[in-house]
Design a protein around this motif. Structure first.
Motif, mmCIF file in Angstrom:
data_model
loop_
_atom_site.group_PDB
_atom_site.id
_atom_site.type_symbol
_atom_site.label_atom_id
_atom_site.label_comp_id
_atom_site.label_asym_id
_atom_site.label_seq_id
_atom_site.Cartn_x
_atom_site.Cartn_y
_atom_site.Cartn_z
ATOM 1 N N VAL A 1 -7.225 30.307 18.833
ATOM 2 C CA VAL A 1 -7.740 29.072 18.239
ATOM 3 C C VAL A 1 -6.809 27.907 18.542
ATOM 4 O O VAL A 1 -7.245 26.825 18.986
ATOM 5 C CB VAL A 1 -7.920 29.238 16.717
ATOM 6 C CG1 VAL A 1 -8.348 27.918 16.072
ATOM 7 C CG2 VAL A 1 -8.945 30.318 16.417
ATOM 8 N N SER A 2 -5.512 28.092 18.324
ATOM 9 C CA SER A 2 -4.544 27.020 18.579
ATOM 10 C C SER A 2 -4.475 26.667 20.058
ATOM 11 O O SER A 2 -4.354 25.490 20.414
ATOM 12 C CB SER A 2 -3.159 27.429 18.074
ATOM 13 O OG SER A 2 -3.144 27.573 16.672
ATOM 14 N N THR B 1 -6.883 27.009 22.314
ATOM 15 C CA THR B 1 -8.101 26.277 22.675
ATOM 16 C C THR B 1 -8.046 24.843 22.178
ATOM 17 O O THR B 1 -8.394 23.904 22.904
ATOM 18 C CB THR B 1 -9.331 26.980 22.087
ATOM 19 O OG1 THR B 1 -9.380 28.340 22.547
ATOM 20 C CG2 THR B 1 -10.611 26.270 22.500
ATOM 21 N N TRP C 1 -14.631 27.188 9.817
ATOM 22 C CA TRP C 1 -14.652 27.796 11.140
ATOM 23 C C TRP C 1 -15.816 28.765 11.232
ATOM 24 O O TRP C 1 -15.843 29.807 10.597
ATOM 25 C CB TRP C 1 -13.343 28.524 11.417
ATOM 26 C CG TRP C 1 -13.322 29.263 12.721
ATOM 27 C CD1 TRP C 1 -13.298 30.605 12.895
ATOM 28 C CD2 TRP C 1 -13.334 28.690 14.017
ATOM 29 N NE1 TRP C 1 -13.293 30.914 14.232
ATOM 30 C CE2 TRP C 1 -13.319 29.746 14.944
ATOM 31 C CE3 TRP C 1 -13.360 27.372 14.492
ATOM 32 C CZ2 TRP C 1 -13.332 29.534 16.319
ATOM 33 C CZ3 TRP C 1 -13.367 27.167 15.870
ATOM 34 C CH2 TRP C 1 -13.346 28.244 16.753
ATOM 35 N N TRP D 1 -15.129 22.008 16.796
ATOM 36 C CA TRP D 1 -13.980 21.543 17.572
ATOM 37 C C TRP D 1 -13.890 20.032 17.655
ATOM 38 O O TRP D 1 -12.804 19.491 17.881
ATOM 39 C CB TRP D 1 -14.057 22.097 19.007
ATOM 40 C CG TRP D 1 -13.884 23.572 19.124
ATOM 41 C CD1 TRP D 1 -14.856 24.485 19.405
ATOM 42 C CD2 TRP D 1 -12.678 24.315 18.969
ATOM 43 N NE1 TRP D 1 -14.331 25.748 19.432
ATOM 44 C CE2 TRP D 1 -12.994 25.671 19.175
ATOM 45 C CE3 TRP D 1 -11.365 23.951 18.677
ATOM 46 C CZ2 TRP D 1 -12.039 26.676 19.095
ATOM 47 C CZ3 TRP D 1 -10.409 24.946 18.601
ATOM 48 C CH2 TRP D 1 -10.748 26.293 18.810
ATOM 49 N N GLU E 1 -4.890 21.588 11.738
ATOM 50 C CA GLU E 1 -5.519 22.881 11.457
ATOM 51 C C GLU E 1 -5.675 23.097 9.959
ATOM 52 O O GLU E 1 -6.672 23.679 9.506
ATOM 53 C CB GLU E 1 -4.708 24.015 12.077
ATOM 54 C CG GLU E 1 -4.826 24.110 13.587
ATOM 55 C CD GLU E 1 -3.959 25.204 14.172
ATOM 56 O OE1 GLU E 1 -3.443 26.026 13.386
ATOM 57 O OE2 GLU E 1 -3.786 25.239 15.399
ATOM 58 N N LEU F 1 -8.920 25.394 10.219
ATOM 59 C CA LEU F 1 -9.018 26.231 11.410
ATOM 60 C C LEU F 1 -8.057 27.407 11.301
ATOM 61 O O LEU F 1 -6.907 27.236 10.893
ATOM 62 C CB LEU F 1 -8.692 25.412 12.658
ATOM 63 C CG LEU F 1 -9.620 24.236 12.955
ATOM 64 C CD1 LEU F 1 -9.161 23.499 14.204
ATOM 65 C CD2 LEU F 1 -11.057 24.707 13.125
ATOM 66 N N GLY G 1 -5.832 28.892 12.931
ATOM 67 C CA GLY G 1 -4.861 28.914 14.018
ATOM 68 C C GLY G 1 -3.473 29.258 13.527
ATOM 69 O O GLY G 1 -3.254 29.604 12.362
#
Length: 305
Positions: free
Chosen positions: A96-97, A99, A166, A173, A250, A255, A257
């Motif tokens: 995730v991080s 991306t 998420w 995103w 985040e 998110l 991440g």
């Protein structure tokens, strides 16, 4: 080029070792410990936990033990997530991080270059002034301020995009990437505009125009390469800023991440988790700086020795 690469790799080892050492002893020097937040824990249980995780040993012994595990690729246990290791937690949050960071850098570079080149082709015009005003705004407002404003406008007000969470959708995103990319976009815009204005005044550009080449061909084939030099040199600081900024972003957008684990680890005195995230971030920054050096040497023949 191979010699330059080897030298950079040799410099990275002591840099990361210093980072690990400073982080390790600074965490131990801070008040509190991983088990202080546990409610209803007896002193006997606390002593057993500390013995199990070797906290009853001197800091120097703990440090050497950590380095030994690190040499085997083991980042150690997480004290707040006892059923999962730090390696597993980072492996879960890294996609995730990564991306988010990749989309942020690419967005900032592409749109920043486009805006900078557009403004440089007509310096002093209305378009130039609008672009420079927008870039000034992007530089003035940090990501942790931009993020809530974007949520208020596009999620709460217009209801076009989700406010957070998420679900694996593309729309998840957009707001985080925009919040992180705006400062980079603003910086790249200014760098590319200033470089392009200087390049377009160079004698070889005037010669190309005299030969009847179109402005588009001049920009894309003759002017873009020297313009990329200051932009590429900014990639190292941009990567560092993206990594540190993503910790807050985040959290704001929920998110899953690495940033979330870093914040939770810091609050809960989870030494192993904090050490793992710091080491990962440090390694990525060293890697990005190495890539930037190699790209810069590729574009500038004077540095190819």
């Amino acid at each position: 080029m191979p010699t330059r690469l080897i030298l950079r790799l040799l410099q990275a080892v002591p840099t990361l070792l210093i980072l690990v050492t400073l982080t390790f002893f600074m965490l131990r020097a801070a008040p509190g410990g991983p088990f202080d937040s546990e409610e209803g824990i007896t002193e006997q249980t606390r002593a057993q936990l500390e013995a199990a995780y070797h906290f009853d040993e001197p800091n120097a012994a703990q440090y050497l033990r950590y380095l030994g595990a690190l040499a085997r690729g083991d980042l150690g246990p997480s004290y707040q997530y006892p059923d999962r290791s730090v390696n597993e937690l980072i492996a879960a949050g890294l996609p995730v991080s990564a991306t988010l960071g990749t989309l942020t850098i690419v967005t900032g570079l592409l749109f920043g270059l486009a805006l900078g080149i557009t403004a440089a082709r007509a310096p002093g015009s209305l378009v130039d002034k609008l672009v420079m005003g927008f870039s000034l705004l992007g530089l003035s407002v940090p990501s942790f301020v931009i993020a809530p404003l974007l949520v208020l406008l596009f999620a709460v007000g217009l209801r076009w995009l989700p406010a957070g969470g998420w679900n694996g959708r593309v729309s998840d995103w957009i707001l985080p990437v925009v919040a992180l990319a705006l400062p980079h976009l603003a910086t790249v815009t200014r760098l590319s505009r200033n470089a392009m204005i200087e390049v377009l005044q160079a004698p070889y550009i005037r010669t190309a125009r005299a030969k009847g080449l179109s402005e588009r061909r001049i920009v894309l084939r003759h002017a873009i390469k020297p313009v990329l030099l200051p932009v590429i040199s900014y990639l190292g600081p941009a990567a560092a800023a993206t990594l540190t900024g993503s910790v807050v972003v985040e959290q704001i957008f929920g998110l899953p991440g690495i940033g979330r684990y870093f914040v939770l680890g810091a609050f809960n005195r989870d030494y192993g988790l904090v050490m793992g995230v710091v080491l990962l971030y440090g390694s990525l920054i060293v890697l990005f700086n190495l890539i930037v050096d190699l790209l810069y040497a590729r574009l500038d023949p004077r540095l190819r020795a």
